[in-house]
Design an enzyme around this catalytic site. Structure first.
Site, PDB file in Angstrom:
ATOM      1  N   ARG A 173      18.438 -26.507  -6.879  1.00  0.00           N
ATOM      2  CA  ARG A 173      18.101 -26.762  -5.488  1.00  0.00           C
ATOM      3  C   ARG A 173      17.166 -27.950  -5.308  1.00  0.00           C
ATOM      4  NH1 ARG A 173      16.112 -23.473  -0.506  1.00  0.00           N
ATOM      5  NH2 ARG A 173      14.053 -23.452  -1.427  1.00  0.00           N
ATOM      6  N   ARG A 223      17.417 -30.552  -2.362  1.00  0.00           N
ATOM      7  CA  ARG A 223      17.291 -30.163  -0.960  1.00  0.00           C
ATOM      8  C   ARG A 223      16.587 -31.241  -0.121  1.00  0.00           C
ATOM      9  NH1 ARG A 223      13.254 -26.036   1.452  1.00  0.00           N
ATOM     10  NH2 ARG A 223      12.018 -26.918  -0.211  1.00  0.00           N
ATOM     11  N   CYS A 278     -23.183 -34.191   4.177  1.00  0.00           N
ATOM     12  CA  CYS A 278     -22.623 -33.173   3.274  1.00  0.00           C
ATOM     13  C   CYS A 278     -23.685 -32.135   2.916  1.00  0.00           C
ATOM     14  CB  CYS A 278     -22.101 -33.847   2.007  1.00  0.00           C
ATOM     15  SG  CYS A 278     -21.761 -32.675   0.674  1.00  0.00           S
ATOM     16  N   CYS A 290     -24.729 -32.130  -0.983  1.00  0.00           N
ATOM     17  CA  CYS A 290     -25.382 -33.237  -1.673  1.00  0.00           C
ATOM     18  C   CYS A 290     -26.859 -32.902  -1.939  1.00  0.00           C
ATOM     19  CB  CYS A 290     -25.273 -34.527  -0.845  1.00  0.00           C
ATOM     20  SG  CYS A 290     -23.723 -35.431  -1.099  1.00  0.00           S
ATOM     21  N   ASN A 320     -23.881 -18.331  -1.759  1.00  0.00           N
ATOM     22  CA  ASN A 320     -23.084 -18.810  -0.635  1.00  0.00           C
ATOM     23  C   ASN A 320     -23.743 -18.396   0.696  1.00  0.00           C
ATOM     24  OD1 ASN A 320     -20.959 -19.298   1.279  1.00  0.00           O
ATOM     25  ND2 ASN A 320     -19.456 -19.082  -0.363  1.00  0.00           N
ATOM     26  N   HIS A 329     -21.241 -37.054  -4.895  1.00  0.00           N
ATOM     27  CA  HIS A 329     -20.291 -36.625  -3.865  1.00  0.00           C
ATOM     28  C   HIS A 329     -18.886 -37.197  -4.078  1.00  0.00           C
ATOM     29  CE1 HIS A 329     -19.375 -35.175   0.242  1.00  0.00           C
ATOM     30  NE2 HIS A 329     -18.703 -36.301   0.419  1.00  0.00           N
ATOM     31  N   ASN A 369     -11.331 -24.249  -5.159  1.00  0.00           N
ATOM     32  CA  ASN A 369     -10.319 -24.720  -4.222  1.00  0.00           C
ATOM     33  C   ASN A 369     -10.510 -26.217  -4.098  1.00  0.00           C
ATOM     34  OD1 ASN A 369      -9.350 -22.118  -3.601  1.00  0.00           O
ATOM     35  ND2 ASN A 369     -10.956 -21.837  -2.069  1.00  0.00           N
ATOM     36  N   GLY A 391      -7.659 -25.279   1.508  1.00  0.00           N
ATOM     37  CA  GLY A 391      -8.695 -24.568   2.239  1.00  0.00           C
ATOM     38  C   GLY A 391     -10.107 -24.964   1.850  1.00  0.00           C
ATOM     39  N   SER A 406     -13.395 -26.691   2.282  1.00  0.00           N
ATOM     40  CA  SER A 406     -13.990 -27.154   3.527  1.00  0.00           C
ATOM     41  C   SER A 406     -14.946 -28.329   3.331  1.00  0.00           C
ATOM     42  CB  SER A 406     -14.707 -25.993   4.230  1.00  0.00           C
ATOM     43  OG  SER A 406     -15.544 -25.309   3.332  1.00  0.00           O
ATOM     44  N   HIS A 447     -17.128 -32.453  -1.547  1.00  0.00           N
ATOM     45  CA  HIS A 447     -18.097 -32.542  -2.640  1.00  0.00           C
ATOM     46  C   HIS A 447     -17.599 -31.666  -3.798  1.00  0.00           C
ATOM     47  CE1 HIS A 447     -22.337 -33.456  -3.909  1.00  0.00           C
ATOM     48  NE2 HIS A 447     -21.944 -32.586  -4.820  1.00  0.00           N
ATOM     49  N   HIS A 456     -17.091 -29.012  -6.091  1.00  0.00           N
ATOM     50  CA  HIS A 456     -17.720 -27.701  -6.234  1.00  0.00           C
ATOM     51  C   HIS A 456     -16.685 -26.610  -6.412  1.00  0.00           C
ATOM     52  CE1 HIS A 456     -16.488 -27.298  -2.019  1.00  0.00           C
ATOM     53  NE2 HIS A 456     -16.767 -25.998  -2.091  1.00  0.00           N
ATOM     54  N   GLN A 494     -16.479 -21.981  -6.657  1.00  0.00           N
ATOM     55  CA  GLN A 494     -17.141 -20.783  -6.160  1.00  0.00           C
ATOM     56  C   GLN A 494     -17.064 -19.664  -7.194  1.00  0.00           C
ATOM     57  OE1 GLN A 494     -16.587 -19.602  -2.018  1.00  0.00           O
ATOM     58  NE2 GLN A 494     -15.096 -21.248  -1.782  1.00  0.00           N
ATOM     59  N   HIS A 521      -8.323 -16.803 -19.798  1.00  0.00           N
ATOM     60  CA  HIS A 521      -7.536 -18.017 -19.611  1.00  0.00           C
ATOM     61  C   HIS A 521      -7.832 -18.579 -18.224  1.00  0.00           C
ATOM     62  CE1 HIS A 521      -5.203 -14.454 -18.420  1.00  0.00           C
ATOM     63  NE2 HIS A 521      -4.773 -15.198 -17.412  1.00  0.00           N
ATOM     64  N   PHE A 552       5.926 -24.437  -0.120  1.00  0.00           N
ATOM     65  CA  PHE A 552       5.395 -23.389   0.749  1.00  0.00           C
ATOM     66  C   PHE A 552       5.756 -22.022   0.193  1.00  0.00           C
ATOM     67  CE2 PHE A 552       5.566 -27.084   3.422  1.00  0.00           C
ATOM     68  CZ  PHE A 552       4.472 -26.949   4.264  1.00  0.00           C
ATOM     69  N   TYR A 558      10.517 -15.899   2.328  1.00  0.00           N
ATOM     70  CA  TYR A 558      11.072 -15.158   1.190  1.00  0.00           C
ATOM     71  C   TYR A 558       9.972 -14.776   0.202  1.00  0.00           C
ATOM     72  CZ  TYR A 558      13.661 -13.696  -2.857  1.00  0.00           C
ATOM     73  OH  TYR A 558      14.109 -12.945  -3.911  1.00  0.00           O
ATOM     74  N   GLU A 559       9.114 -15.718  -0.094  1.00  0.00           N
ATOM     75  CA  GLU A 559       8.068 -15.510  -1.096  1.00  0.00           C
ATOM     76  C   GLU A 559       7.090 -14.411  -0.678  1.00  0.00           C
ATOM     77  OE1 GLU A 559       9.245 -18.306   0.081  1.00  0.00           O
ATOM     78  OE2 GLU A 559       9.668 -19.671  -1.578  1.00  0.00           O
TER      79      GLU A 559
HETATM   80  O1  LIG Z   1      14.941 -22.949   2.936  1.00  0.00           O
HETATM   81  P1  LIG Z   1      13.969 -23.848   3.653  1.00  0.00           P
HETATM   82  O2  LIG Z   1      13.783 -23.509   5.093  1.00  0.00           O
HETATM   83  O3  LIG Z   1      14.310 -25.285   3.438  1.00  0.00           O
HETATM   84  O4  LIG Z   1      12.566 -23.590   2.917  1.00  0.00           O
HETATM   85  C1  LIG Z   1      11.506 -22.791   3.358  1.00  0.00           C
HETATM   86  O5  LIG Z   1      11.730 -21.403   3.152  1.00  0.00           O
HETATM   87  C2  LIG Z   1      11.906 -20.987   1.799  1.00  0.00           C
HETATM   88  C3  LIG Z   1      12.002 -19.494   1.762  1.00  0.00           C
HETATM   89  O6  LIG Z   1      10.829 -18.859   2.233  1.00  0.00           O
HETATM   90  C4  LIG Z   1      10.774 -21.483   0.904  1.00  0.00           C
HETATM   91  O7  LIG Z   1      11.119 -21.255  -0.449  1.00  0.00           O
HETATM   92  C5  LIG Z   1      10.497 -22.976   1.092  1.00  0.00           C
HETATM   93  O8  LIG Z   1       9.355 -23.336   0.354  1.00  0.00           O
HETATM   94  C6  LIG Z   1      10.289 -23.248   2.587  1.00  0.00           C
HETATM   95  O9  LIG Z   1      10.053 -24.612   2.788  1.00  0.00           O
HETATM   96  O1  LIG Z   2     -15.570 -20.197   1.131  1.00  0.00           O
HETATM   97  P1  LIG Z   2     -14.886 -21.378   1.726  1.00  0.00           P
HETATM   98  O2  LIG Z   2     -14.783 -22.546   0.791  1.00  0.00           O
HETATM   99  O3  LIG Z   2     -15.449 -21.762   3.039  1.00  0.00           O
HETATM  100  O4  LIG Z   2     -13.388 -20.865   2.005  1.00  0.00           O
HETATM  101  C1  LIG Z   2     -12.252 -21.097   1.226  1.00  0.00           C
HETATM  102  O5  LIG Z   2     -12.201 -20.263   0.063  1.00  0.00           O
HETATM  103  C2  LIG Z   2     -12.147 -18.866   0.302  1.00  0.00           C
HETATM  104  C3  LIG Z   2     -11.966 -18.167  -1.031  1.00  0.00           C
HETATM  105  O6  LIG Z   2     -10.768 -18.523  -1.671  1.00  0.00           O
HETATM  106  C4  LIG Z   2     -11.046 -18.488   1.278  1.00  0.00           C
HETATM  107  O7  LIG Z   2     -11.183 -17.139   1.641  1.00  0.00           O
HETATM  108  C5  LIG Z   2     -11.069 -19.342   2.529  1.00  0.00           C
HETATM  109  O8  LIG Z   2      -9.922 -19.057   3.315  1.00  0.00           O
HETATM  110  C6  LIG Z   2     -11.076 -20.822   2.116  1.00  0.00           C
HETATM  111  O9  LIG Z   2     -11.102 -21.644   3.255  1.00  0.00           O
END
Ligand SMILES: O=P(O)(O)O[C@H]1O[C@H](CO)[C@@H](O)[C@H](O)[C@H]1O
Ligand SMILES: O=P(O)(O)O[C@H]1O[C@H](CO)[C@@H](O)[C@H](O)[C@H]1O
Lengths: 346, 346
Positions: A27, A30, A51, A54, A76, A113, A153, A159, A161, A164, A166, A168, A296, A312, A316-317
């Site tokens: 696929r 696509r 920031c 910092c 935090n 930073h 993250n 996500g 925010s 810098h 870092h 968690q 790990h 995404f 389905y996922e």
């Molecule tokens: O099949 P589509 O609409 O191109 O793709 C979308 O839905 C699928 C099923 O949830 C996902 O695997 C893809 O990541 C998403 O972009």
């Molecule tokens: O704590 P932060 O950096 O503001 O928030 C980020 O990490 C968290 C932990 O994975 C998530 O719950 C939040 O949705 C994300 O925005």
């Protein structure tokens, strides 16, 4: 593995969670008319007065960061978990809930930073590893803390925010779902074989040499056979350690080195600051023995075909289970062939 | 539930998956400097010549869509699963894989490019329900199809690659992880009580009346106690049906009506076309009996505080387990108070 299966839709088994992943290698062609992300290749200054991470700056809580020059950890200001939560329970028919105690920390990787792990010196990443060890030790020895989740993250689309550098640490009294699953499967294997399943898996992967990304004396980075995210990777210590606190000085350095190598591959793939969430899975800290555990570190990066098109995990996922298009082998092949120098320094 | 717990960090139990969700209600005041999304409130034309889902247009496969006037389903041109995949297996040490057969379809909800479910007439949504039934019946009766996943990805931030109102159906031979989990927990309860856990849950929720969003003669829409996404909701038929094919004409219409009501609440919340992934979970189609199953439809919408700030399921959530800030009760309260008319028509 037969070549045929490699080109056809199939499911792969995750030996750590007991779950299956749907792979649709045919696929990859696509077309994409969907959402694209901004390429986040902006250059940042070394110090940003707005920031809150910092050195010397004041945070939302009113506290001022010290003029730190090495990794710096603090509680935090918007912790999802609190140490003094009163013990309570709901057990009302089909409604079940429990209070949860915990401590959430932020770990600034560097005072600078403008950096990210792949741009930091190995020696400075080693200091981050030391900090993770220290935090794991301290949090893990607290009475109500039975699990310590270290994670990062990276990038706004993950996500994050604040750019810098870092990560968690969220630590708490219950054992999270993902750890329960892994503990179960690690243990089943241990009971039968008296060996770590990850040690045996590593031996097999090194022999096959199809998904190995990088290795040094103490660590191996690879794309697991059952990878979910397009370029998902895993760093496994050759020696079976239950947790990062068991790393000696040489291993700390080797860990830092392989983190740097892997994250440079990532940045070089689409010549962008590669977003991901990474996390370290290790044995619980509830005082029990975990001879089956083998810590790990995993990286779950969302980018799929460019700096602006991601995978995404949606319909389905969410409702059925993970699905991917490129195979783990294709991903490993692509990453391995990239230059070893960071693209901004080539 | 004690009010105390409601304001403090706690975990809630999902009776359908057996997993726990971390709730941090005190954290709703966290500042946000992170990623924002574009508000997707653009108005679209009824026909778009560049849309491969509009009637009469030619798709990437070279096929031309008929001039359809009612919901229209066709085989996905980039199916993740294929019906003729040869049977193969990998069983090589710790590497385990299996070929997977399946059929992927696209269901256009309406010929009108500018619509979405909340903007469609109940009578036209009823036609979509009929189409889902038909597809479920036809796919489910195919030899290699043991599970039929009906879902919709709505909005670009949910990976939807084309705004034309449509959903998808992925059906295949294996039983997906999420269904296995739910089957297990539905069955455990059934064995003990000879009743559907969802029937009993519904009774309890209706009595408490804290998380109910909308109800009609045949269906109830509510925020489940264990909701993960900020405004996650669930539509449950009052009668215990194993699958949607068991709906009679009145129920089809009531199902359409409650889908419309729920999605209007969603759009009205931030006055935007509210993105989500929705999916119908129902009994497998492998020919076995599933007396414990009770089909339901869930909506997983990512928006958290505005049309442009979403909840990220990243680091902690990926490595440990789901976390949310606003409680299910707060979410229900907010949604319930919204006007019942779509904001574009008020
Ligand atoms: O099949 P589509 O609409 O191109 O793709 C979308 O839905 C699928 C099923 O949830 C996902 O695997 C893809 O990541 C998403 O972009
Ligand atoms: O704590 P932060 O950096 O503001 O928030 C980020 O990490 C968290 C932990 O994975 C998530 O719950 C939040 O949705 C994300 O925005």
């Amino acid at each position: 593995m037969s070549n045929e299966l490699n080109n056809n839709p199939h499911r792969r088994y995750n030996i750590l969670t007991g779950e299956w992943i749907l792979v649709s290698p045919h696929r990859t062609k696509r077309p994409w008319q969907g959402k694209t992300e901004k390429n986040s290749a902006e250059r940042r200054q070394e110090y940003d007065e707005s920031c809150y991470l910092c050195p010397g700056n004041t945070r939302a809580s009113g506290e001022t960061n010290p003029q730190y020059t090495e990794p710096y950890a603090f509680k935090n200001d918007f912790s999802a978990l609190l140490p003094d939560t009163p013990e309570e329970k709901v057990n009302n028919g089909l409604l079940k809930a429990k209070s949860e105690k915990g401590v959430c920390k932020v770990v600034c990787f560097s005072p600078n930073h403008s950096l990210t792990l792949p741009l930091m010196e190995t020696e400075d990443i080693t200091k981050v590893v030391k900090m993770w060890k220290k935090e794991f030790r301290e949090l893990g020895s607290m009475e109500d803390i039975n699990y310590v989740q270290i994670f990062e993250n990276k990038g706004a689309i993950m996500g994050c925010s604040n750019p810098h550098p870092h990560g968690q640490i969220w630590s708490h009294s219950s054992i999270p779902t993902e750890i329960q699953k892994k503990s179960y499967h690690l243990k089943e294997y241990w009971k039968k074989n008296k060996r770590s399943i990850l040690s045996d898996y590593l031996t097999q992967e090194l022999e096959l040499n199809k998904r190995i990304l990088s290795e040094n004396e103490y660590f191996v980075a690879l794309i697991p056979y059952w990878a979910v995210w397009p370029y998902e990777a895993m760093i496994i210590p050759r020696e079976q350690h239950q947790n990062i606190n068991q790393l000696n000085e040489d291993e700390e350095k080797a860990f830092a080195e392989i983190i740097k190598k892997l994250t440079i591959m990532y940045d070089n793939l689409f010549e962008t600051s590669f977003p991901y969430s990474s996390g370290i899975h290790q044995a619980p800290t509830d005082g029990a023995e975990y001879p089956e555990w083998h810590f790990h570190m995993s990286f779950y990066p969302p980018l799929l075909r460019s700096a602006t098109v991601k995978k995404f995990m949606v319909g389905y996922e969410m409702f059925a289970g993970p699905q991917r298009d490129i195979t783990a082998e294709m991903a490993a092949e692509t990453l391995k062939q990239l230059p070893k120098q960071h693209y901004t320094k080539q």
